[in-house]
Write a protein that holds these residues in place. Structure first.
Motif, PDB file in Angstrom:
ATOM      1  N   LEU A  91       0.852  -1.191   0.000  1.00 14.83           N
ATOM      2  CA  LEU A  91       0.000   0.000   0.000  1.00 14.83           C
ATOM      3  C   LEU A  91       0.887   1.241   0.000  1.00 14.83           C
ATOM      4  O   LEU A  91       1.540   1.551   0.993  1.00 14.83           O
ATOM      5  CB  LEU A  91      -0.908  -0.012   1.234  1.00 14.83           C
ATOM      6  N   THR A  92       0.904   1.961  -1.093  1.00 15.80           N
ATOM      7  CA  THR A  92       1.731   3.167  -1.210  1.00 15.80           C
ATOM      8  C   THR A  92       0.838   4.383  -1.408  1.00 15.80           C
ATOM      9  O   THR A  92      -0.316   4.271  -1.795  1.00 15.80           O
ATOM     10  CB  THR A  92       2.705   3.043  -2.389  1.00 15.80           C
ATOM     11  N   GLY A  93       1.404   5.553  -1.156  1.00 17.66           N
ATOM     12  CA  GLY A  93       0.637   6.781  -1.307  1.00 17.66           C
ATOM     13  C   GLY A  93      -0.555   6.841  -0.369  1.00 17.66           C
ATOM     14  O   GLY A  93      -1.620   7.355  -0.716  1.00 17.66           O
ATOM     15  N   ALA A  94      -0.390   6.337   0.853  1.00 14.25           N
ATOM     16  CA  ALA A  94      -1.504   6.230   1.796  1.00 14.25           C
ATOM     17  C   ALA A  94      -1.820   7.573   2.433  1.00 14.25           C
ATOM     18  O   ALA A  94      -0.969   8.464   2.539  1.00 14.25           O
ATOM     19  CB  ALA A  94      -1.173   5.212   2.877  1.00 14.25           C
ATOM     20  N   VAL A  95      -3.067   7.697   2.877  1.00 14.35           N
ATOM     21  CA  VAL A  95      -3.443   8.762   3.804  1.00 14.35           C
ATOM     22  C   VAL A  95      -3.641   8.105   5.161  1.00 14.35           C
ATOM     23  O   VAL A  95      -4.029   6.931   5.244  1.00 14.35           O
ATOM     24  CB  VAL A  95      -4.716   9.515   3.356  1.00 14.35           C
ATOM     25  N   VAL A  96      -3.355   8.849   6.212  1.00 19.14           N
ATOM     26  CA  VAL A  96      -3.398   8.296   7.566  1.00 19.14           C
ATOM     27  C   VAL A  96      -4.228   9.218   8.455  1.00 19.14           C
ATOM     28  O   VAL A  96      -4.062  10.440   8.410  1.00 19.14           O
ATOM     29  CB  VAL A  96      -1.979   8.148   8.154  1.00 19.14           C
ATOM     30  N   PHE A  97      -5.122   8.619   9.237  1.00 20.16           N
ATOM     31  CA  PHE A  97      -5.821   9.342  10.294  1.00 20.16           C
ATOM     32  C   PHE A  97      -5.395   8.734  11.618  1.00 20.16           C
ATOM     33  O   PHE A  97      -5.526   7.528  11.833  1.00 20.16           O
ATOM     34  CB  PHE A  97      -7.343   9.236  10.146  1.00 20.16           C
ATOM     35  N   GLY A  98      -4.880   9.578  12.519  1.00 17.43           N
ATOM     36  CA  GLY A  98      -4.486   9.100  13.838  1.00 17.43           C
ATOM     37  C   GLY A  98      -5.100   9.970  14.905  1.00 17.43           C
ATOM     38  O   GLY A  98      -5.150  11.200  14.769  1.00 17.43           O
ATOM     39  N   SER A  99      -5.594   9.344  15.969  1.00 20.82           N
ATOM     40  CA  SER A  99      -6.190  10.091  17.068  1.00 20.82           C
ATOM     41  C   SER A  99      -5.440   9.801  18.355  1.00 20.82           C
ATOM     42  O   SER A  99      -5.114   8.648  18.651  1.00 20.82           O
ATOM     43  CB  SER A  99      -7.666   9.712  17.238  1.00 20.82           C
ATOM     44  N   SER A 100      -5.137  10.852  19.117  1.00 21.53           N
ATOM     45  CA  SER A 100      -4.498  10.727  20.418  1.00 21.53           C
ATOM     46  C   SER A 100      -3.172   9.973  20.295  1.00 21.53           C
ATOM     47  O   SER A 100      -2.283  10.402  19.561  1.00 21.53           O
ATOM     48  CB  SER A 100      -5.452  10.057  21.416  1.00 21.53           C
ATOM     49  N   THR A 101      -3.027   8.835  20.958  1.00 22.85           N
ATOM     50  CA  THR A 101      -1.795   8.055  20.804  1.00 22.85           C
ATOM     51  C   THR A 101      -1.548   7.714  19.343  1.00 22.85           C
ATOM     52  O   THR A 101      -0.401   7.736  18.865  1.00 22.85           O
ATOM     53  CB  THR A 101      -1.873   6.771  21.649  1.00 22.85           C
ATOM     54  N   GLY A 102      -2.612   7.396  18.603  1.00 26.39           N
ATOM     55  CA  GLY A 102      -2.474   7.111  17.177  1.00 26.39           C
ATOM     56  C   GLY A 102      -1.926   8.291  16.401  1.00 26.39           C
ATOM     57  O   GLY A 102      -1.184   8.118  15.426  1.00 26.39           O
ATOM     58  N   ALA A 103      -2.279   9.508  16.838  1.00 28.62           N
ATOM     59  CA  ALA A 103      -1.752  10.703  16.173  1.00 28.62           C
ATOM     60  C   ALA A 103      -0.264  10.875  16.443  1.00 28.62           C
ATOM     61  O   ALA A 103       0.493  11.318  15.576  1.00 28.62           O
ATOM     62  CB  ALA A 103      -2.518  11.938  16.633  1.00 28.62           C
ATOM     63  N   VAL A 104       0.175  10.520  17.647  1.00 31.41           N
ATOM     64  CA  VAL A 104       1.596  10.590  17.977  1.00 31.41           C
ATOM     65  C   VAL A 104       2.367   9.556  17.155  1.00 31.41           C
ATOM     66  O   VAL A 104       3.435   9.842  16.598  1.00 31.41           O
ATOM     67  CB  VAL A 104       1.821  10.382  19.485  1.00 31.41           C
ATOM     68  N   ILE A 105       1.814   8.345  17.049  1.00 32.45           N
ATOM     69  CA  ILE A 105       2.445   7.320  16.218  1.00 32.45           C
ATOM     70  C   ILE A 105       2.530   7.801  14.772  1.00 32.45           C
ATOM     71  O   ILE A 105       3.545   7.633  14.092  1.00 32.45           O
ATOM     72  CB  ILE A 105       1.659   5.999  16.312  1.00 32.45           C
ATOM     73  N   GLY A 106       1.444   8.419  14.287  1.00 35.85           N
ATOM     74  CA  GLY A 106       1.429   8.919  12.917  1.00 35.85           C
ATOM     75  C   GLY A 106       2.473   9.982  12.665  1.00 35.85           C
ATOM     76  O   GLY A 106       3.099  10.020  11.595  1.00 35.85           O
ATOM     77  N   LEU A 107       2.682  10.868  13.631  1.00 34.44           N
ATOM     78  CA  LEU A 107       3.720  11.887  13.472  1.00 34.44           C
ATOM     79  C   LEU A 107       5.090  11.251  13.297  1.00 34.44           C
ATOM     80  O   LEU A 107       5.883  11.675  12.451  1.00 34.44           O
ATOM     81  CB  LEU A 107       3.728  12.828  14.679  1.00 34.44           C
ATOM     82  N   ASP A 108       5.372  10.234  14.100  1.00 36.54           N
ATOM     83  CA  ASP A 108       6.679   9.601  13.979  1.00 36.54           C
ATOM     84  C   ASP A 108       6.780   8.796  12.682  1.00 36.54           C
ATOM     85  O   ASP A 108       7.857   8.699  12.098  1.00 36.54           O
ATOM     86  CB  ASP A 108       6.957   8.695  15.182  1.00 36.54           C
ATOM     87  N   LEU A 109       5.663   8.252  12.222  1.00 40.15           N
ATOM     88  CA  LEU A 109       5.651   7.557  10.930  1.00 40.15           C
ATOM     89  C   LEU A 109       6.000   8.523   9.802  1.00 40.15           C
ATOM     90  O   LEU A 109       6.831   8.207   8.935  1.00 40.15           O
ATOM     91  CB  LEU A 109       4.266   6.942  10.697  1.00 40.15           C
ATOM     92  N   VAL A 110       5.386   9.707   9.820  1.00 40.65           N
ATOM     93  CA  VAL A 110       5.684  10.708   8.789  1.00 40.65           C
ATOM     94  C   VAL A 110       7.123  11.174   8.899  1.00 40.65           C
ATOM     95  O   VAL A 110       7.815  11.375   7.890  1.00 40.65           O
ATOM     96  CB  VAL A 110       4.707  11.895   8.904  1.00 40.65           C
ATOM     97  N   ARG A 111       7.600  11.336  10.133  1.00 40.63           N
ATOM     98  CA  ARG A 111       9.002  11.738  10.325  1.00 40.63           C
ATOM     99  C   ARG A 111       9.946  10.724   9.706  1.00 40.63           C
ATOM    100  O   ARG A 111      10.928  11.088   9.044  1.00 40.63           O
ATOM    101  CB  ARG A 111       9.297  11.886  11.818  1.00 40.63           C
ATOM    102  N   GLN A 112       9.662   9.434   9.915  1.00 38.14           N
ATOM    103  CA  GLN A 112      10.550   8.389   9.413  1.00 38.14           C
ATOM    104  C   GLN A 112      10.377   8.121   7.924  1.00 38.14           C
ATOM    105  O   GLN A 112      11.355   7.822   7.229  1.00 38.14           O
ATOM    106  CB  GLN A 112      10.278   7.078  10.174  1.00 38.14           C
ATOM    107  N   HIS A 113       9.131   8.223   7.425  1.00 38.92           N
ATOM    108  CA  HIS A 113       8.851   7.776   6.053  1.00 38.92           C
ATOM    109  C   HIS A 113       7.921   8.751   5.331  1.00 38.92           C
ATOM    110  O   HIS A 113       6.810   8.383   4.939  1.00 38.92           O
ATOM    111  CB  HIS A 113       8.230   6.373   6.074  1.00 38.92           C
ATOM    112  N   PRO A 114       8.347   9.990   5.129  1.00 39.78           N
ATOM    113  CA  PRO A 114       7.467  10.958   4.461  1.00 39.78           C
ATOM    114  C   PRO A 114       7.129  10.581   3.027  1.00 39.78           C
ATOM    115  O   PRO A 114       6.101  11.018   2.497  1.00 39.78           O
ATOM    116  CB  PRO A 114       8.283  12.261   4.519  1.00 39.78           C
TER     117      PRO A 114
END
Length: 281
Positions: A91-114
């Motif tokens: 799955l490439t070119g994904a959009v991500v919705f993260g809430s609370s802890t999920g939002a923190v995980i998402g931030l680090d995901l974007v940091r690592q793999h923009p």
């Protein structure tokens, strides 16, 4: 209802339970707290009309296997696991919705793999490092109390205390405007909450990117959209302030999404409609 395909994907140190439904561009939902692959069912089913929706059980949750059950995963490990799921499932070119802890995980995901994430909606991420001294002290106090409260009063006691500190109910069972009813905790969901409080709760609140990481997020090709609950700009809570601080740091505006901190679960149909608008913008 869109058919749901489940599986177990092997990543370093774990086998991740995942669920996929729908068709269209990939959308990953990263819930807060002890939320797992099934916690946002109505939202997932609604969005499956337009997206290939991926949800999963985080490392340490009941249907995911781990090689070392004693090791605490941490935010960076959770982000690496989402990356493993996306690449492993093609799955490439994904959009991500993260809430609370999920939002923190998402931030680090974007940091690592923009390069892997096209757009990320960060719903009320707890980021104490962006808050003022008074808010940071309040967070530090409840994080310090969490183990004792958990031991003496269970996960319910911790969440009651968190509701006071965050100035808003985390799970309001009396919300008469909610579009779906709260389901009573099961053995599986209680186990996930207990794991969250033992392992991921402190890691979430202690997550603190350095200046280089924030610079990478500001310069990322991923469109990052901070989101608050619909009444957030009218009555600021600690999580509202955290989200507004994130938006200021990134130089972007916030959007409002229906319901409270758990709006994606309590108001899934109006939440899905609003999220579609954000993702289409």
């Amino acid at each position: 209802m869109s058919p749901v395909r489940t599986g177990l994907l092997r990543v370093p140190g774990a086998g991740l339970h995942y669920a996929i439904c729908g068709s269209g561009p990939p959308l990953v939902i990263l819930p807060g707290g002890g939320g797992d692959a099934d916690c946002a069912g109505p939202l997932t089913e609604t969005l499956a009309a337009d997206f290939t929706v991926l949800t999963y059980d985080r490392r340490g949750q009941t249907r995911t296997t781990v090689d070392d059950p004693v090791a605490a995963p941490g935010i960076r490990q959770h982000a690496a696991d989402v990356h493993g799921l996306l690449t492993g499932l093609g799955l490439t070119g994904a959009v991500v919705f993260g809430s609370s802890t999920g939002a923190v995980i998402g931030l680090d995901l974007v940091r690592q793999h923009p390069d892997l994430i096209r757009r990320f909606v960060a719903h009320e991420p707890p980021l104490p490092s962006l808050l003022d001294a008074e808010d940071r002290a309040a967070v530090h106090g409840v994080v310090g109390q969490a183990q004792r409260l958990h031991r003496t009063g269970g996960w319910q006691a911790v969440f009651r205390r968190m509701s006071q500190v965050l100035e808003v109910p985390l799970t309001d069972h009396t919300d008469r405007t909610a579009e779906v009813a709260w389901s009573p905790p099961t053995r599986r969901t209680s186990a996930n909450l207990n794991f969250f409080l033992t392992n991921d709760f402190g890691a979430t609140w202690e997550y603190q990117p350095d200046e280089q990481a924030w610079a990478a997020l500001r310069e990322s090709a991923t469109v990052i959209t901070p989101a608050v609950r619909a009444c957030g700009t009218g009555r600021e809570t600690l999580l509202t302030r955290s989200t507004l601080a994130l938006a200021e740091l990134l130089g972007t505006a916030t959007v409002e999404l229906p319901g409270g901190h758990d709006g994606y679960r309590t108001h899934p149909y109006s939440f899905a409609a609003a999220l579609r608008e954000v993702l289409a913008g």
